[in-house]
Design a protein around this motif. Structure first.
Motif, PDB file in Angstrom:
ATOM      1  N   HIS A   1      43.948  43.671  32.112  1.00 59.12           N
ATOM      2  CA  HIS A   1      42.675  43.379  32.749  1.00 59.12           C
ATOM      3  C   HIS A   1      41.867  44.658  32.936  1.00 59.12           C
ATOM      4  O   HIS A   1      40.665  44.710  32.655  1.00 59.12           O
ATOM      5  CB  HIS A   1      42.919  42.706  34.100  1.00 59.12           C
ATOM      6  CG  HIS A   1      41.719  42.008  34.642  1.00 59.12           C
ATOM      7  ND1 HIS A   1      40.829  42.627  35.474  1.00 59.12           N
ATOM      8  CD2 HIS A   1      41.248  40.743  34.437  1.00 59.12           C
ATOM      9  CE1 HIS A   1      39.861  41.781  35.781  1.00 59.12           C
ATOM     10  NE2 HIS A   1      40.087  40.634  35.157  1.00 59.12           N
ATOM     11  N   HIS A  17      40.547  45.869  29.639  1.00 56.96           N
ATOM     12  CA  HIS A  17      39.385  45.089  29.216  1.00 56.96           C
ATOM     13  C   HIS A  17      38.120  45.609  29.903  1.00 56.96           C
ATOM     14  O   HIS A  17      37.099  45.837  29.265  1.00 56.96           O
ATOM     15  CB  HIS A  17      39.588  43.613  29.537  1.00 56.96           C
ATOM     16  CG  HIS A  17      38.447  42.765  29.074  1.00 56.96           C
ATOM     17  ND1 HIS A  17      37.321  42.598  29.837  1.00 56.96           N
ATOM     18  CD2 HIS A  17      38.245  42.096  27.927  1.00 56.96           C
ATOM     19  CE1 HIS A  17      36.462  41.841  29.169  1.00 56.96           C
ATOM     20  NE2 HIS A  17      37.009  41.520  28.004  1.00 56.96           N
ATOM     21  N   GLU A  47      38.288  38.753  29.685  1.00 55.00           N
ATOM     22  CA  GLU A  47      37.257  38.231  28.799  1.00 55.00           C
ATOM     23  C   GLU A  47      36.609  36.960  29.374  1.00 55.00           C
ATOM     24  O   GLU A  47      35.395  36.839  29.420  1.00 55.00           O
ATOM     25  CB  GLU A  47      37.871  37.942  27.427  1.00 55.00           C
ATOM     26  CG  GLU A  47      36.898  37.581  26.326  1.00 55.00           C
ATOM     27  CD  GLU A  47      35.945  38.714  25.983  1.00 55.00           C
ATOM     28  OE1 GLU A  47      36.337  39.889  26.127  1.00 55.00           O
ATOM     29  OE2 GLU A  47      34.804  38.423  25.580  1.00 55.00           O
ATOM     30  N   VAL A  48      37.473  36.032  29.826  1.00 49.96           N
ATOM     31  CA  VAL A  48      36.893  34.765  30.293  1.00 49.96           C
ATOM     32  C   VAL A  48      36.226  34.933  31.649  1.00 49.96           C
ATOM     33  O   VAL A  48      35.387  34.125  32.021  1.00 49.96           O
ATOM     34  CB  VAL A  48      37.935  33.616  30.363  1.00 49.96           C
ATOM     35  CG1 VAL A  48      38.494  33.323  29.014  1.00 49.96           C
ATOM     36  CG2 VAL A  48      39.040  33.953  31.348  1.00 49.96           C
ATOM     37  N   GLN A  85      34.253  37.325  32.484  1.00 46.60           N
ATOM     38  CA  GLN A  85      32.961  37.998  32.383  1.00 46.60           C
ATOM     39  C   GLN A  85      31.848  36.999  32.619  1.00 46.60           C
ATOM     40  O   GLN A  85      31.913  35.867  32.157  1.00 46.60           O
ATOM     41  CB  GLN A  85      32.783  38.554  30.971  1.00 46.60           C
ATOM     42  CG  GLN A  85      33.619  39.743  30.717  1.00 46.60           C
ATOM     43  CD  GLN A  85      33.071  40.486  29.531  1.00 46.60           C
ATOM     44  OE1 GLN A  85      32.549  41.556  29.681  1.00 46.60           O
ATOM     45  NE2 GLN A  85      33.177  39.907  28.372  1.00 46.60           N
ATOM     46  N   LEU A  91      44.018  40.838  29.267  1.00 49.15           N
ATOM     47  CA  LEU A  91      42.819  40.997  28.431  1.00 49.15           C
ATOM     48  C   LEU A  91      42.013  39.702  28.395  1.00 49.15           C
ATOM     49  O   LEU A  91      40.787  39.686  28.533  1.00 49.15           O
ATOM     50  CB  LEU A  91      43.218  41.394  27.007  1.00 49.15           C
ATOM     51  CG  LEU A  91      43.636  42.847  26.802  1.00 49.15           C
ATOM     52  CD1 LEU A  91      44.170  43.040  25.390  1.00 49.15           C
ATOM     53  CD2 LEU A  91      42.462  43.785  27.047  1.00 49.15           C
ATOM     54  N   LEU A  92      42.761  38.610  28.196  1.00 46.01           N
ATOM     55  CA  LEU A  92      42.113  37.306  28.082  1.00 46.01           C
ATOM     56  C   LEU A  92      41.387  36.937  29.374  1.00 46.01           C
ATOM     57  O   LEU A  92      40.252  36.468  29.357  1.00 46.01           O
ATOM     58  CB  LEU A  92      43.190  36.255  27.780  1.00 46.01           C
ATOM     59  CG  LEU A  92      42.780  35.150  26.830  1.00 46.01           C
ATOM     60  CD1 LEU A  92      42.433  35.750  25.482  1.00 46.01           C
ATOM     61  CD2 LEU A  92      43.899  34.133  26.698  1.00 46.01           C
ATOM     62  N   LEU A 144      36.511  47.050  26.827  1.00 44.77           N
ATOM     63  CA  LEU A 144      35.903  45.912  26.131  1.00 44.77           C
ATOM     64  C   LEU A 144      34.806  45.264  26.967  1.00 44.77           C
ATOM     65  O   LEU A 144      34.414  44.140  26.736  1.00 44.77           O
ATOM     66  CB  LEU A 144      36.977  44.867  25.808  1.00 44.77           C
ATOM     67  CG  LEU A 144      38.115  45.380  24.951  1.00 44.77           C
ATOM     68  CD1 LEU A 144      39.193  44.317  24.848  1.00 44.77           C
ATOM     69  CD2 LEU A 144      37.610  45.741  23.569  1.00 44.77           C
ATOM     70  N   ASN A 145      34.293  45.973  27.968  1.00 50.35           N
ATOM     71  CA  ASN A 145      33.309  45.353  28.847  1.00 50.35           C
ATOM     72  C   ASN A 145      31.966  45.192  28.136  1.00 50.35           C
ATOM     73  O   ASN A 145      31.736  45.763  27.076  1.00 50.35           O
ATOM     74  CB  ASN A 145      33.115  46.207  30.090  1.00 50.35           C
ATOM     75  CG  ASN A 145      32.536  47.552  29.734  1.00 50.35           C
ATOM     76  OD1 ASN A 145      31.473  47.631  29.145  1.00 50.35           O
ATOM     77  ND2 ASN A 145      33.246  48.626  30.063  1.00 50.35           N
ATOM     78  N   ASP A 146      31.089  44.392  28.771  1.00 45.72           N
ATOM     79  CA  ASP A 146      29.754  44.249  28.190  1.00 45.72           C
ATOM     80  C   ASP A 146      28.732  44.856  29.132  1.00 45.72           C
ATOM     81  O   ASP A 146      27.663  44.330  29.325  1.00 45.72           O
ATOM     82  CB  ASP A 146      29.444  42.776  27.909  1.00 45.72           C
ATOM     83  CG  ASP A 146      29.688  41.928  29.135  1.00 45.72           C
ATOM     84  OD1 ASP A 146      29.849  42.501  30.222  1.00 45.72           O
ATOM     85  OD2 ASP A 146      29.701  40.691  29.005  1.00 45.72           O
TER      86      ASP A 146
END
Ligand code: SF4
Lengths: 185, 395
Positions: free
Chosen positions: A30, A33, B26-27, B29, B22-23, A37-39
């Motif tokens: 987490h 990420h 991602e979800v 966000q 990670l997943l 991998l953030n936006d």
């Protein structure tokens, strides 16, 4: 005796170790990420540089985001506003992003910018009172004039949450600054 | 102790954990949203702020004044415009809901062309103009402009003017068709009040309203305006509470609110009105105004009319007495009474009854305290009272 108990508990202990490893792994995943991998720095349809416009050329924020002192939203400039200046700037006319700008202009389309800062729908943030109260844009948005691609700083992302708002409202002694209905209505 | 197998198990556990993390990241966000800039903003474009536009509601022919809240070019809310003379800030449920008509997914957004098999396909305005214009041109150059018909349900104000110019340019005819085309009411107003246009019934100042089929609290002419006037009509404060009689075969919303409901047989309303008028003339003596009205041609007696309309005769007699006693009586005609095959005659007779009651007035007479509850728009002749009646009823 004790050895046989240990023997019997062995699979349970192993299972526990696996579970702990999985949970630690989930935290790491987490975090990774968020860090990589953030936006927070989305790619925009046009690589518009605030560093050039607001930094080097010192165009005031509200020249383009002209509703900030009047409305809830600061607004993004119309394509007409961009083209208004760029018509006279022939020296950058052929850079790829200015070409893109003029493509939008000729197609008669707006530019679908990607939102960098956004509050959830249950928060009614209004720019007007903040700007009129003398809050610098950078207080919330970071040093935008130094950014090529606008980013939501990770720490700011952590901070741009309710406690952060409340802290400032308390420090500045804002009228009704701690009232729920000031923002949640 | 730590076997090869165990190491693989631990690694797998950790790996699944990292993947899950990670997943989840991602979800969790918040989805990115776009912020579409305008190309050339409209003059009063101001994101995040309301712009109010005053306009007319077009959900019914009343045309109430409304203000529409617009945000970033989108209509968001409708409110009544308090400065509008008809609605005075009111809207009805239909008017409030008209935003749903605006955003209805089934609303036509482009001209539709018949596909020849009973269906329609979308086409563009260019195509439509290209298909229609040459034919109109050909009709005109062949001198057959008068054989062109424009079919419409009726427009308002500037739209009506544009239609007029278009019609003139083509030398064409206009055929108005619609659920609410008031042709019968227009004809009756022309015959009895002498102006072209719809009369305005000043219900607020009446003390007795007899409505022949006009469901003015439901969907007749100008529900918001008449509802307001009805409120004043029923006002008890100053000791004036109007009496409402509804004559119609099916009980409408207005009928349900009326003090008396007379379920006359459909199509007999005209006969009733004329019989009442004749009765009033017989007993009311002859005032100067009513010279020439004595022999209402074709009028039945009240008893004959009651038999025809299937109503108890004593109720009609009571009604005639009430009318004679009323100070500012007013009769409305429309709705069901204006929809039969004898509708024009029916409404003409109803209008004649207003004339006999002295209810037909003009602008000045509609001022407060005056005795004339009808206000006619655009009266053509100064002579509101032609000496000979033209009322003839067919039933
Ligand atoms: S009566 Fe209702 S539908 Fe008709 S114009 Fe007024 S608001 Fe619109």
């Amino acid at each position: 005796m004790s050895i046989s108990v240990f023997e019997a508990a062995r699979p349970v202990i192993k299972g526990l170790i696996i579970a702990v490893l999985a949970i630690v792994g989930a935290y790491i995943g987490h975090w990774a990420h968020g860090a990589m991998l953030n936006d927070y720095t989305p790619v925009q349809p046009i690589e518009f540089s605030h560093e050039i416009h607001a930094g080097e050329n010192e165009i005031p924020c509200q020249y383009c985001h002209s509703w900030a002192d009047r409305s809830a939203t600061a607004g993004v400039p119309s394509v007409e506003t961009c083209v208004g200046c760029h018509k006279g700037l022939s020296e950058v006319r052929d850079t790829p992003d200015v070409v893109k700008l003029f493509d939008y202009w000729e197609r008669g389309e707006g530019i679908p910018w990607v939102k960098v800062h956004d509050t959830p729908d249950f928060v009614h943030f209004r720019h007007k009172p903040h700007i009129r109260g003398g809050v610098e844009c950078q207080t919330c948005h970071g040093p935008v004039e130094e950014m090529v691609r606008v980013t939501r700083r990770v720490d700011l992302n952590e901070n741009l949450r309710m406690p952060w708002c409340i802290d400032c409202h308390t420090e500045e002694d804002v009228a009704n600054g701690r009232d729920c209905l000031t923002c949640h209505y | 102790m730590l076997s090869r197998r165990d190491i693989f198990k631990y690694l797998a556990g950790g790996g699944v954990g990292v993947g899950t993390g990670l997943l989840l990241g991602e979800v969790n966000q918040r989805p990115l949203e776009t912020l579409l800039s305008t190309h050339i903003p409209p003059e009063d474009f101001s994101p995040g702020m309301d712009t109010w536009y005053n306009t007319l509601c077009r959900m019914c022919p009343a045309g109430c004044g409304i203000s529409v809240k617009v945000r970033e070019g989108r209509a968001k809310k409708i409110e009544g415009n308090p400065n509008h003379p008809v609605s005075q800030g009111g809207t009805c449920a239909l008017g409030q809901a008209s935003l749903n008509a605006l955003y209805n997914p089934d609303r036509l957004r482009a001209p539709m062309r018949s596909d020849g098999e009973g269906g329609f396909v979308e086409s563009s305005w260019e195509e439509a103009f290209a298909a229609i214009a040459p034919r109109l041109g050909a009709m005109q150059s062949a001198g057959m402009g008068s054989r062109t018909w424009i079919l419409t349900a009726g427009l308002l104000s500037s739209g009506e003017e544009a239609l007029d110019k278009f019609r003139e340019a083509l030398g064409a005819n206009v055929l108005r068709l619609g659920l609410d085309t008031p042709a019968t009411e227009l004809a009756a107003a022309q015959a009895m009040y002498g102006f072209s246009g719809l009369p305005y019934y000043d219900i607020a100042k009446a003390d007795l309203v007899i409505s022949f089929g006009a469901d003015f609290l439901g969907a007749w002419r100008s529900p918001v305006g008449y509802s307001k006037a009805y409120g004043e009509f029923r006002e008890v404060g100053d000791g004036h509470r109007g009496h409402l009689v509804q004559v119609e075969p099916r009980m409408s919303l207005t009928g349900a609110n009326a003090d008396e409901w007379l379920p006359a047989r459909p199509g007999t309303e005209g006969a009733l009105a004329l019989a009442l008028a004749a009765e009033l003339l017989r007993h009311g003596g002859s005032s100067e105004e009513l010279n020439g009205w004595e022999g209402l041609s074709g009028a039945l007696s009240l008893d004959e009319a009651a038999a025809l309309a299937d109503l108890p005769a004593e109720r009609l007699h009571a009604l005639a007495e009430r009318m004679a006693a009323a100070e500012t009586p007013l009769v409305l005609g429309g709705g069901a009474a204006g929809a039969g095959s004898n509708a024009t005659e029916t409404l003409t007779c109803v209008a004649a009854l207003n004339r006999v009651l002295g209810a037909a007035g003009d602008y000045r007479a509609a001022q407060p305290g005056a005795r004339a509850p009808i206000l006619g728009a655009e009266r053509q002749s100064r002579d509101l009272y032609p000496r000979r009646t033209t009322a003839r009823c067919r039933w």
